[in-house]
Design a protein around this motif. Structure first.
Motif, mmCIF file in Angstrom:
data_model
loop_
_atom_site.group_PDB
_atom_site.id
_atom_site.type_symbol
_atom_site.label_atom_id
_atom_site.label_comp_id
_atom_site.label_asym_id
_atom_site.label_seq_id
_atom_site.Cartn_x
_atom_site.Cartn_y
_atom_site.Cartn_z
ATOM 1 N N ARG A 51 -5.210 11.603 -3.456
ATOM 2 C CA ARG A 51 -6.344 12.527 -3.560
ATOM 3 C C ARG A 51 -6.859 12.605 -4.980
ATOM 4 O O ARG A 51 -8.054 12.641 -5.213
ATOM 5 N N LYS B 147 -3.108 5.006 -2.544
ATOM 6 C CA LYS B 147 -4.039 5.920 -1.881
ATOM 7 C C LYS B 147 -3.610 7.332 -2.243
ATOM 8 O O LYS B 147 -2.493 7.740 -1.935
ATOM 9 N N ASP C 290 0.794 5.210 0.338
ATOM 10 C CA ASP C 290 0.014 6.379 0.724
ATOM 11 C C ASP C 290 0.747 7.614 0.221
ATOM 12 O O ASP C 290 1.783 8.004 0.767
ATOM 13 N N VAL D 277 0.858 -1.186 0.000
ATOM 14 C CA VAL D 277 0.000 0.000 0.000
ATOM 15 C C VAL D 277 0.893 1.233 0.000
ATOM 16 O O VAL D 277 1.766 1.382 0.851
ATOM 17 N N SER E 219 -8.572 9.251 -1.299
ATOM 18 C CA SER E 219 -8.680 9.699 0.080
ATOM 19 C C SER E 219 -8.543 11.212 0.130
ATOM 20 O O SER E 219 -7.799 11.805 -0.632
ATOM 21 N N ARG F 200 1.134 10.834 2.566
ATOM 22 C CA ARG F 200 2.230 10.708 3.519
ATOM 23 C C ARG F 200 3.579 10.963 2.867
ATOM 24 O O ARG F 200 4.492 11.469 3.495
ATOM 25 N N SER F 201 3.676 10.591 1.598
ATOM 26 C CA SER F 201 4.934 10.763 0.870
ATOM 27 C C SER F 201 5.102 12.169 0.311
ATOM 28 O O SER F 201 6.138 12.474 -0.260
#
Length: 103
Positions: free
Chosen positions: A82, A80, A57, A55, A102, A60-61
């Motif tokens: 936007r 994940k 994200d 997964v 997300s 976060r990255s």
């Protein structure tokens, strides 16, 4: 009026009320760079077993949008983000992965 004289220093242009500087924040990453965001341990597990999908994200990255430039390996990956372009979504799903939007 003094504003037409050379050397005039004063207000010029229009004002922007309620300016938010991060309104258009949308750093993008291409599909071919997604596997570089997976840590080495998870990448090793995913490469030896096709049933495991790491997964990623992107928030976060530090990224917000996935673009479709490049190729993905034939391994599933869960992303994940936007925002995802339509080409990127097709490529991720073609490799057996999934896209989760997300906020």
């Amino acid at each position: 009026m003094d504003k037409y004289h050379p050397g005039y220093f004063g207000k010029v242009g229009m004002r922007y009320f309620h300016k938010t500087k991060n309104q258009y924040w949308r750093p993008a990453v291409n599909v071919d760079k997604l596997w570089t965001l997976v840590d080495a341990e998870s990448r090793a597990k995913a490469l030896e077993n096709k049933e495991i999908a790491p997964v990623v994200d992107l928030i976060r990255s530090g990224y917000a949008k996935v673009l479709g430039n490049g190729r993905l390996p034939r391994r599933p990956i869960i992303v994940k983000a936007r925002y995802v372009s339509s080409v990127a979504e097709k490529k991720i799903k073609a490799s057996g992965g999934a896209v989760i939007l997300s906020a």
